[in-house]
Enzyme design. Structure first.
Site, PDB file in Angstrom:
ATOM      1  N   ASP A 182       0.713  -0.671  -0.019  1.00  0.00           N
ATOM      2  CA  ASP A 182      -0.278   0.096  -0.192  1.00  0.00           C
ATOM      3  C   ASP A 182       1.039   1.474   0.289  1.00  0.00           C
ATOM      4  O   ASP A 182       0.308   2.443   0.199  1.00  0.00           O
ATOM      5  CB  ASP A 182      -1.004  -0.196   1.171  1.00  0.00           C
ATOM      6  CG  ASP A 182      -0.200  -0.258   2.540  1.00  0.00           C
ATOM      7  OD1 ASP A 182       1.348  -0.795   2.436  1.00  0.00           O
ATOM      8  OD2 ASP A 182      -0.796   0.480   3.627  1.00  0.00           O
TER       9      ASP A 182
ATOM     10  N   LYS B 248       2.689   5.928   7.552  1.00  0.00           N
ATOM     11  CA  LYS B 248       4.142   6.802   7.026  1.00  0.00           C
ATOM     12  C   LYS B 248       3.811   6.365   5.648  1.00  0.00           C
ATOM     13  O   LYS B 248       2.799   6.039   4.923  1.00  0.00           O
ATOM     14  CB  LYS B 248       4.323   4.825   7.443  1.00  0.00           C
ATOM     15  CG  LYS B 248       4.015   3.935   6.922  1.00  0.00           C
ATOM     16  CD  LYS B 248       4.496   2.914   7.973  1.00  0.00           C
ATOM     17  CE  LYS B 248       4.023   1.753   7.755  1.00  0.00           C
ATOM     18  NZ  LYS B 248       3.023   0.876   8.772  1.00  0.00           N
TER      19      LYS B 248
HETATM   20  C1  VG1 Z   1       3.438  -4.775  11.524  1.00  0.00           C
HETATM   21  C2  VG1 Z   1       4.944  -3.303  11.902  1.00  0.00           C
HETATM   22  C3  VG1 Z   1       4.572  -2.007  13.247  1.00  0.00           C
HETATM   23  C4  VG1 Z   1       3.723  -1.612  11.433  1.00  0.00           C
HETATM   24  C5  VG1 Z   1       1.788  -2.266  11.303  1.00  0.00           C
HETATM   25  C6  VG1 Z   1       1.686  -2.034  10.305  1.00  0.00           C
HETATM   26  O1  VG1 Z   1       2.710  -4.917  13.380  1.00  0.00           O
HETATM   27  O2  VG1 Z   1       5.843  -4.903  12.712  1.00  0.00           O
HETATM   28  O3  VG1 Z   1       5.471  -1.381  12.840  1.00  0.00           O
HETATM   29  O4  VG1 Z   1       3.430  -0.500  12.202  1.00  0.00           O
HETATM   30  O5  VG1 Z   1       2.917  -3.672  10.794  1.00  0.00           O
HETATM   31  O6  VG1 Z   1       2.665  -2.186   9.421  1.00  0.00           O
HETATM   32  P1  VG1 Z   1       3.224  -6.056  13.718  1.00  0.00           P
HETATM   33  O7  VG1 Z   1       2.242  -5.720  14.999  1.00  0.00           O
HETATM   34  O8  VG1 Z   1       2.860  -7.184  13.060  1.00  0.00           O
HETATM   35  O9  VG1 Z   1       3.733  -6.136  14.921  1.00  0.00           O
HETATM   36  V1  VG1 Z   1       1.592  -1.058   7.273  1.00  0.00           V
HETATM   37  O10 VG1 Z   1       2.391  -1.711   6.318  1.00  0.00           O
HETATM   38  O11 VG1 Z   1       0.845  -3.541   7.624  1.00  0.00           O
HETATM   39  O12 VG1 Z   1       0.905  -0.923   7.585  1.00  0.00           O
HETATM   40 CO    CO Z   2       2.068  -0.968   4.541  1.00  0.00          CO
END
Ligand code: VG1
Ligand code: CO
Length: 543
Positions: free
Chosen positions: A279, A376
């Site tokens: 995304d 981000k």
């Molecule tokens: C993961 C990452 C986290 C990030 C999240 C969403 O979460 O570790 O840093 O913010 O994905 O990113 P988790 O709970 O699986 O560790 V994205 O690029 O999905 O918006």
């Molecule tokens: Co993402």
């Protein structure tokens, strides 16, 4: 009148994780499932009556069908207007930007981010607030409550709405504006960075390979890097978004972007390599023979921010998620601004950015961003690096070497154990939790535990408290291990182990972080009994 109220039963309501609701695509495609979640979003946020939303997604399988459902439901719920990306495409940062510049009541983003897409892979839906950022916990809790009690939803009968053609149309009195997904985003980037300097860089023969991983950033990168900035045609590869991301895993790290890594470490490497995720909110940065960890990248961008026109007045502060390495803290300390430590997930940065306490923020998982949006932003990070390289007239490896000799180096790695049995993973965390009070002073692999706790965050802006955000064990001398369970996995549990150690003596810097971390790695196994409890001998993914 073609509005229907459909009786329904609550969905199997998984508490939305760090980024909305993520499930296997077939789960989302069950009758009423997507509809129930969308209605839950509307109900939990005071209804859709009279509201304006942004809608878009990363183009993965079911994106187009889901968009049609969301449009018909928004109309049936009385929304005034939906602004939708052409063919329902919007990168996450582009959606965040649109929500902000059009001052809408929020947005619905269809994506499972870096998770694979396809009929058997993952799909996701998340709601973003009017500030452009992911809904905070208070809102996701309310949505979750709705999913458990919902008994009906509203939807219009309609043939498919033409979202391939730009312009405005109506559905049951609701205005639908189909916009170019790239235009507003590209304009924002031109307002942040020194495009003339980057153009001159490319004109001087600088070469780049940007791997869009068959995901949403392809059209954005083509338009900006090749179109506006003059990177040679073909600099952006895998640039056409495909519903299953070309069968790949659109996660920009050395494992899943291996082709790019191989190129960057070969004799034919271009000057600069980068990749983004499904995304478009994540980024990977790699120079010729020089991989930059996301934690280091964040620190380097902060240290060089004043080279970028939008940040030339200096940073108000910075923020990083707790598991992210503390390389950023050293930059903040030297510059004299605050460095906030938040739980994992972008939603925790929103208040700090809104309150003007932080300008830049980032996570170890390849997410970097600033107050320009409330997500981000992958391509933004790439442009930031290009701006820095153009201004410093140095290679990536030279920039890194300078940075480490000035600030010291935080060796860092994350080990992921995926699809672990949920009971085993929870058992591991629980065992650690109960042992926390007795760890202080213990010596493991020659390192003395200085402190050990379970991270909780008190939001300095709204006072809310978030508990259970990861177990951290700090060693004397700056080493650290963090254990947490993923909130975005869709199969069993994913155990993430974050490993860090620090070297501040420039003469002792090593090249291979895994070597520098070997004691920390074995300490992690000793402390958490990873092998015996998970039955795994090695992590599935090392980044
Ligand atoms: C993961 C990452 C986290 C990030 C999240 C969403 O979460 O570790 O840093 O913010 O994905 O990113 P988790 O709970 O699986 O560790 V994205 O690029 O999905 O918006
Ligand atoms: Co993402």
């Amino acid at each position: 009148m073609t509005r229907h109220v459909v009786a329904t039963t609550p969905i199997e309501g998984q508490k939305p994780g760090t980024s909305g609701l993520r499930k296997k695509t077939p789960v989302f495609m069950q009758p009423h499932y997507l509809e129930n979640f969308v209605q839950s979003i509307f109900n939990a946020t005071g209804g859709a009556e009279g509201k304006t939303y942004v809608v878009g997604g990363d183009g993965r399988y079911f994106n187009d069908r889901a968009a049609q459902v969301i449009l018909r439901m928004a109309a049936a719920n009385g929304a005034k207007k939906v602004i939708i990306g052409q063919n329902a495409i919007l990168s996450t940062p582009a959606a965040s930007n649109l929500i902000r510049i059009r001052e809408t009541d929020g947005g619905i983003i269809m994506s499972a981010s870096h998770n694979p897409g396809g009929p058997k892979e993952d799909f996701g839906v998340k709601f973003n607030n009017p500030n452009g950022g992911p809904a905070p916990e208070g809102v996701t809790e309310k949505i979750f409550e709705q999913t458990k009690t919902l008994t009906e939803y509203a939807i219009c009968d309609s043939t498919d709405i033409d979202i391939a053609t730009l312009g405005t149309k109506t559905l049951e009195g609701m205005e639908i504006e189909v916009v170019d997904p790239v235009a507003d985003y590209a304009e924002m980037m031109a307002g942040i960075f020194d495009f003339d300097a980057i153009k001159a860089l490319f004109a001087s023969g600088f070469t780049l390979c940007f791997d869009a991983m068959h995901a949403v950033t392809g059209p954005y990168a083509k338009a900006i890097l090749e179109g506006t900035l003059g990177a040679p045609e073909g600099s952006v590869v895998n640039a056409v978004p495909s519903p299953d991301f070309g069968g790949g895993h659109p996660d920009p790290n050395p494992i899943w972007a291996k082709t790019l890594m191989d190129l960057m470490f070969s004799s034919g490497a271009p000057d600069f390599g980068a990749a983004s995720d499904g995304d478009g909110d994540r980024n990977m940065i790699v120079g010729r023979n020089a991989y930059v960890t996301p934690s280091d990248s964040l620190a380097v961008l902060a240290a060089n921010a004043e080279l970028v026109p939008a940040y030339k007045g200096g940073l108000k502060g910075v923020a990083r998620s707790m598991p992210t390495s503390r390389a950023l803290d050293r930059v903040a300390e030297a510059a004299g601004y605050a460095c906030y430590e938040t739980p994992t997930g972008w939603k925790f940065f929103g208040n700090l950015l809104d309150a003007g306490r932080a300008t830049l923020c980032g996570e170890e998982s390849a997410g970097t961003g600033s107050d320009h949006v409330r997500e981000k932003d992958g391509l933004w990070a790439v442009l930031f690096w290009l701006n820095v390289l153009a201004a410093r007239k140095q290679s990536v490896a030279e920039v890194m070497a300078d940075h480490w000799s000035k600030y010291g180096r935080n060796y860092y790695s994350r080990h992921d154990y995926e699809a672990v049995d949920s009971d085993a993973a929870n058992g591991l965390m629980q065992a650690l939790r109960t042992r926390l009070p007795n760890l202080k002073g213990r010596v493991v692999e020659g390192m003395t535990v200085e402190a050990a706790d379970e991270f909780a965050y008190d939001d300095p802006v709204d006072g809310s408290r978030s508990e259970g955000q990861g177990i951290r064990i700090m060693f004397k001398g700056g080493g650290r291990i963090v254990f947490r369970l993923s909130g975005t996995g869709t199969e069993g549990a994913t155990l993430r182990v974050y490993l860090e150690t620090v070297e501040t003596n420039p003469a002792a810097l090593q090249d291979n972080p895994q070597n520098a971390l070997s004691d920390v790695v074995s300490a992690a196994d000793k402390l958490a009994e990873i092998r015996t409890r998970t039955g795994r001998n090695a992590p599935d993914v090392i980044t």
